[in-house]
Structures are given as structure tokens and as C-alpha cells.
Design an enzyme around this catalytic site. Sequence first.
Site, PDB file in Angstrom:
ATOM      1  N   HIS A 198      -7.807  -3.171   1.170  1.00 41.53           N
ATOM      2  CA  HIS A 198      -9.036  -2.831   0.779  1.00 41.53           C
ATOM      3  C   HIS A 198      -9.845  -2.802   0.693  1.00 41.53           C
ATOM      4  CE1 HIS A 198      -9.047   0.816  -3.043  1.00 41.53           C
ATOM      5  NE2 HIS A 198      -7.867   1.190  -2.048  1.00 41.53           N
TER       6      HIS A 198
ATOM      7  N   HIS B  26      -3.134   7.761   6.696  1.00 39.48           N
ATOM      8  CA  HIS B  26      -3.259   7.786   5.360  1.00 39.48           C
ATOM      9  C   HIS B  26      -3.519   8.733   4.342  1.00 39.48           C
ATOM     10  CE1 HIS B  26      -6.566   7.182   2.259  1.00 39.48           C
ATOM     11  NE2 HIS B  26      -6.144   5.599   2.263  1.00 39.48           N
TER      12      HIS B  26
HETATM   13 MG   LIG Z   1      -6.030   1.529   1.762  1.00 36.40          MG
END
Ligand SMILES: [Mg+2]
Length: 382
Positions: free
Chosen positions: A185, A285
Amino acid sequence: MKITRLSTFIVAPRWCFLKIETDEGISGWGEPVVEGRAHTVAAAVDELADYLVGKDPCNIEDHWTVLYRGGFYRGGAIHMSALAGIDQALWDIKGKALGQPVSQLLGGNVRDRIRVYSWVGGDRPADTAAAAQAAVARGFTAVKMNGPQELQYIDSHARIERCLENVQAVREAVGPHVGIGVDFHGRVHKPMARMLARELEPFRLMFIEEPVLSEHYEALREIALATSTPIALGERLYSRWDFRRVLAEGYVDIIQPDPSHAGGITETRKIAAMAEACDIALALHCPLGPIALAACLQIDANCYNAFIQEQSLGIHYNTTNDLLDYVSNREVFAYEDGMVRIPTGPGLGIEVNEDYVRERATVGHRWRNPVWRHADGSFAEW
Ligand SMILES: [Mg+2]
């Protein structure tokens, strides 16, 4: 055919939908959003609309070029996400006008389905393991989980161990052959990322994601040398020009552009082709809504290097509304054997439930990501 109107709808849980209407009664949908900046992106769409109204929606490449280059300033999350949603809606219109799915207009399908992975949440190892087991029971052959919680530039090994325990619990729960992605992240700095990447190697992960922030892509070299686990990156890169540097360095194995952030179908298709030329895989994504996922699947259909697709059904962010709430043909996203079929209907292949979109837009949302802090009170990357 001429574009007559662009309308945006801010809808729960954290999305923004765009409808582009034409004088021939055909309309298209897109999903222009940055998570946490939905209203800002809607304002950018409104500014770009001045150019589009009155134009033929089918000249997508020229519209893209003008909307990208024509404002003098260009790029970045807001502009490229606004452009992304517009681009998706224009492709939807063109497909509907020609009676063909977008993937056919892009050259046709190289696959008729694509593997998907499911997010698994949970902060304690037992919770994460149970969630992963449940995903596998639903037919998924791959899952993704968060790696460490907040980490200082240099942090204690206790935090590394907590992450390792979590991943180990998932690996033991799902067995040796289910794909596991671990998302750092962008919250880890290089020294800890290198250490973590090395320590995670025995779990034979499918990939580690954003081991460092995209702007520190030079650090990937050291991380890549510390592990054989594939490295994924790219949800915070927005154009061919952003990706060019990362691809040229050669330490990324999987790129993850988001077709709702990286200029839409037109731009993401080109980014994917650049990656293919570098022998780099594509995993789009998409923790977003149904229009974004539909756009992804049209690209997956057409891109040889796509190997898996993110999707947000039941993701932990979706506490108020979920993916299927806004579509009338819910069966379009039916998963089987860990894969989803590429929709074959015209345009993006989904039927948006406009009445429900309008109803939820009267409520809207103010979704913001959490703000984390380290034990000393300083800001921590989420
Ligand atoms: Mg990610």
C-alpha cells in the site's frame, strides 16, 4: 451524432458515475473518480464538458488528445480520472451505436474470460485466514490482502513478524497453490520494504504490490534484488509518460494501471502495449464500481499480457452499497471457477440502473480515507 449533455452522480460507497447523452438517444456511462476526491473529479468533468458538447462522440482518439493536451497543464490523478470516465462513456456510446462490445472495436478478444482475485480483510491472522478460506470456498483461486500496518522509516521487527504471521495464516488456510497478493500500500519505506520482501519470499506469493510508493520507483531495484517474488505497481500512475520511467527501469513484473485513473480505455490499452513490449504483465487495478469493472474487462479481453483482474465485490470499503446494486443485468459479473466472463453486450456490456443511481445520488457520499499516525504523533502513510 452529437453529444448533448454530461451529468455526474456521486453515489455510495465512494464512487462517481458519468452519463454522456447524445442527440440520437444513445447514452454512455463512465466512472470518473479518485477515491476521496469524487467531487473534485466531477468538477473537472464539468470543465472538460464545455469542449465536448456538440461534438461527435465517436472521434474518441481526437477528443482524448484535445482533452489531454489542450488544457496546457496535464496529467495527475484528477485530470486523468476525469478524462478516464469521459473516455469510458464515449467507448460505451460507440459500442452501442455499432452494436458491438468495446473489445471488438479494439481489435477483438484474445480471451473470453479472465481470472479474478478477491480482497480479504481482517487485522488478526485468524480473521484474515478465515476470510481467505471463505473466498476460496466461493471459487476464487487468488486473493489479495494488506501487508503491514503503518511502518516507520525504520521500525521494529515485531511489526514485520505480525505481517508474516498474517500471511502465514492465509497460506496455511488456502494451501500451497492459491495465489496470494500482498499489498504494501505504499506505506513502507525502502529499508523495511527490502526486509519485508525478503522475509515474505518463503510464502511463494503471487506478487507484492506497491512495496514502495510509485515516486520511489528507483528503490525497486534493491527490492527486486532481495526477492524472487514478482513486484506489482501502478495504481498511482496515470499515463504512458508516467509508466514509461517505471517500465524502462525494468524492476517491475506486473503493472496495475486503473482505467478509471489512467485516462480510460484509450490510454490504458496503450500502457498495456508498452508493458507487453517489456515482457511485463498486466493486472488492472479496480477497487471501484461496476462501470469501472466493465471497462477493465473490455481491456482484459483485448490485452494479451493481462493475467488477472481486481474487482471489488464485497470489498471492505463497500459498507453501504455494493457493485451489483447499480446494474440491471447483474448476471454479467457472475464468477465461475475463479474467473469472470468478458461481457458480450454492446458498449461496456452493462445496463446501468439509472433510477437507482439518481436515487442514491440524492444522498451522495463524503468518503475519505483514514488518517493514520505513528506512536510519536507524526503522520503515517495509509
Ligand atoms: Mg493497492
